[in-house]
Design a protein around this motif. Structure first.
Motif, mmCIF file in Angstrom:
data_model
loop_
_atom_site.group_PDB
_atom_site.id
_atom_site.type_symbol
_atom_site.label_atom_id
_atom_site.label_comp_id
_atom_site.label_asym_id
_atom_site.label_seq_id
_atom_site.Cartn_x
_atom_site.Cartn_y
_atom_site.Cartn_z
ATOM 1 N N PHE A 16 0.886 -1.773 0.340
ATOM 2 C CA PHE A 16 0.036 0.069 -0.151
ATOM 3 C C PHE A 16 1.065 1.663 0.161
ATOM 4 N N GLY A 17 1.923 1.365 1.063
ATOM 5 C CA GLY A 17 2.556 2.447 0.747
ATOM 6 C C GLY A 17 4.068 2.571 -0.570
ATOM 7 N N GLY A 18 3.904 1.179 -0.829
ATOM 8 C CA GLY A 18 4.624 1.814 -2.124
ATOM 9 C C GLY A 18 4.175 2.328 -3.074
ATOM 10 N N GLU A 19 2.774 1.732 -3.745
ATOM 11 C CA GLU A 19 1.587 2.208 -4.392
ATOM 12 C C GLU A 19 1.196 3.397 -4.880
ATOM 13 N N SER A 20 1.359 3.829 -3.345
ATOM 14 C CA SER A 20 0.256 5.698 -2.673
ATOM 15 C C SER A 20 1.639 6.254 -2.724
ATOM 16 N N MET A 21 3.067 6.344 -2.531
ATOM 17 C CA MET A 21 3.645 6.464 -3.041
ATOM 18 C C MET A 21 4.212 6.802 -4.567
ATOM 19 N N ALA A 22 3.899 6.023 -5.630
ATOM 20 C CA ALA A 22 3.780 6.177 -7.162
ATOM 21 C C ALA A 22 3.537 6.606 -7.100
ATOM 22 N N ASN A 23 1.965 6.548 -6.741
ATOM 23 C CA ASN A 23 1.097 7.467 -7.756
ATOM 24 C C ASN A 23 1.522 9.323 -6.923
ATOM 25 N N ARG A 24 1.770 9.505 -6.144
ATOM 26 C CA ARG A 24 2.795 10.584 -6.044
ATOM 27 C C ARG A 24 3.178 11.300 -6.534
ATOM 28 N N LYS A 25 4.337 10.133 -7.041
ATOM 29 C CA LYS A 25 5.944 10.262 -7.561
ATOM 30 C C LYS A 25 5.364 10.796 -9.139
ATOM 31 N N TYR A 26 4.498 10.118 -9.861
ATOM 32 C CA TYR A 26 4.011 10.150 -10.938
ATOM 33 C C TYR A 26 3.619 11.445 -10.999
ATOM 34 N N LEU A 27 2.655 11.948 -10.454
ATOM 35 C CA LEU A 27 1.768 13.023 -10.365
ATOM 36 C C LEU A 27 2.706 14.122 -10.128
ATOM 37 N N PHE A 28 3.879 13.635 -9.871
ATOM 38 C CA PHE A 28 5.275 14.709 -9.675
ATOM 39 C C PHE A 28 5.469 15.198 -10.779
ATOM 40 N N PHE A 29 5.999 14.246 -11.468
ATOM 41 C CA PHE A 29 6.744 13.799 -12.421
ATOM 42 C C PHE A 29 5.727 14.828 -13.680
ATOM 43 N N ALA A 30 4.047 14.223 -13.631
ATOM 44 C CA ALA A 30 3.425 14.997 -14.835
ATOM 45 C C ALA A 30 3.072 16.149 -14.190
ATOM 46 N N ASP A 31 3.951 16.907 -13.662
ATOM 47 C CA ASP A 31 3.658 18.323 -13.043
ATOM 48 C C ASP A 31 4.529 19.360 -13.664
ATOM 49 N N VAL A 32 6.201 18.231 -13.288
ATOM 50 C CA VAL A 32 7.323 18.748 -14.744
ATOM 51 C C VAL A 32 7.145 18.429 -15.884
ATOM 52 N N ALA A 33 6.424 17.396 -16.180
ATOM 53 C CA ALA A 33 6.213 16.966 -17.887
ATOM 54 C C ALA A 33 5.432 18.082 -18.289
ATOM 55 N N LYS A 34 4.681 18.613 -17.749
ATOM 56 C CA LYS A 34 3.118 19.898 -18.399
ATOM 57 C C LYS A 34 3.999 21.144 -18.761
ATOM 58 N N GLN A 35 5.354 21.137 -17.221
ATOM 59 C CA GLN A 35 5.946 22.774 -17.302
ATOM 60 C C GLN A 35 7.092 23.101 -18.515
ATOM 61 N N LEU A 36 6.905 21.593 -19.266
ATOM 62 C CA LEU A 36 8.089 21.414 -19.929
ATOM 63 C C LEU A 36 7.667 21.642 -21.281
ATOM 64 N N GLY A 37 5.827 20.914 -21.325
ATOM 65 C CA GLY A 37 5.471 21.570 -22.630
ATOM 66 C C GLY A 37 4.954 20.170 -22.843
ATOM 67 N N ASN A 38 5.358 19.062 -22.365
ATOM 68 C CA ASN A 38 5.370 17.931 -22.875
ATOM 69 C C ASN A 38 3.878 17.034 -22.417
ATOM 70 N N ALA A 39 2.577 17.459 -23.011
ATOM 71 C CA ALA A 39 1.068 17.169 -22.741
ATOM 72 C C ALA A 39 1.087 15.614 -22.243
ATOM 73 N N GLU A 40 1.594 15.226 -23.461
ATOM 74 C CA GLU A 40 1.499 13.754 -24.153
ATOM 75 C C GLU A 40 2.044 13.064 -23.149
ATOM 76 N N LEU A 41 3.302 13.489 -22.459
ATOM 77 C CA LEU A 41 3.750 12.462 -21.325
ATOM 78 C C LEU A 41 3.476 13.009 -20.200
ATOM 79 N N ALA A 42 2.929 14.205 -19.866
ATOM 80 C CA ALA A 42 2.061 14.512 -18.167
ATOM 81 C C ALA A 42 1.495 13.467 -18.679
ATOM 82 N N LYS A 43 0.549 13.076 -19.752
ATOM 83 C CA LYS A 43 -1.059 12.227 -19.701
ATOM 84 C C LYS A 43 -0.609 11.043 -18.648
ATOM 85 N N LEU A 44 0.234 10.498 -19.587
ATOM 86 C CA LEU A 44 0.735 9.230 -19.547
ATOM 87 C C LEU A 44 1.027 9.299 -18.014
ATOM 88 N N PHE A 45 1.715 9.660 -17.213
ATOM 89 C CA PHE A 45 2.077 10.258 -15.993
ATOM 90 C C PHE A 45 1.065 10.213 -14.917
#
Length: 238
Positions: A16-45
């Motif tokens: 549960f802890g690992g999956e929960s952490m992965a969720n927040r980590k991927y949302l963080f990565f999605a925000d990074v990708a969004k800021q860098l203009g990569n909408a496709e990668l942001a959606k994947l995350f």
């Protein structure tokens, strides 16, 4: 599932802890990708984060079968109250552990790492040691700030639980706590007795005297997003 086996229970907690952490980590990565203009990668995350959430929920249902709801419409008011009460009890338990045990221990370890073994390794690389020491000091400082945040959360949950049990109405004390201000974004509580030394704000500095360009050390939001702190309080029922 039979959770009498402590190994299975511990593994589910870890999963549960690992999956929960992965969720927040991927949302963080999605925000990074969004800021860098990569909408496709942001959606994947974001999509993958949602899938990790479902995995975490599946593990949590096994850990707490008492919270699994089949047909909500068939539940009595008493049963609904019992489920909500259990959710609040678990929330209080988690927040209390964080502010009484987890963050104090993390803060102590960060200080120990800075003052002991880590410094021996840093001797050969002065510039790196300075950078690491700064990181450790910041970590210790932030863990210290997080302790009262988790206490605040636990107190709010406690008041909510008492209100749910019909003891009153959840609210806040009418008078603000002298000198303390709270971040509306992350609940970081600024205490003038502590200040924010890592940001150059010495202990004893009133909030009003902090420069306007200061930001919250936890979430980095602006000073303007702080309001005076009122303690959670159970108000008499109307």
């Amino acid at each position: 599932m039979d959770l009498s086996n402590p190994g299975t229970s511990a593994n589910l907690e870890a999963a549960f802890g690992g999956e929960s952490m992965a969720n927040r980590k991927y949302l963080f990565f999605a925000d990074v990708a969004k800021q860098l203009g990569n909408a496709e990668l942001a959606k994947l995350f974001r999509d993958t984060a949602a899938q990790e959430t479902e995995h975490a929920f599946a593990h949590f249902r096994l850990l707490h079968p008492e919270l699994v709801i089949g047909d909500a419409a068939s539940l009595s008011d008493e049963q609904k109250q019992a489920l909500l009460k259990r959710c609040l009890e678990l929330a209080i338990e988690g927040e209390t552990y964080e502010y009484t045990t987890m963050y104090p221990e993390f803060a102590a370890q960060a200080r120990a790492d800075r003052d002991a073994g880590a410094e021996a390794e840093f001797k050969d690389q002065i510039s790196e040691s300075q950078e690491h020491a700064g990181i450790f000091r910041k970590a210790a400082s932030n863990f210290g700030f997080l302790t009262p945040i988790e206490q605040h959360h636990a107190e709010r949950y406690t008041v909510a639980l008492e209100a749910l049990e019909g003891q009153g109405t959840a609210g806040q004390a009418p008078a603000a706590v002298a000198g303390k201000w709270i971040c509306k974004v992350c609940s970081m509580i600024y205490d003038p007795a502590i200040g924010d030394p890592e940001s150059g704000i010495a202990p004893g500095t009133p909030f009003e005297a902090i420069p306007e360009d200061w930001v919250c050390p936890i979430c980095l939001t602006r000073k303007s997003n702080f309001v005076q702190y009122h303690e959670p309080e159970l108000l008499p029922a109307a």
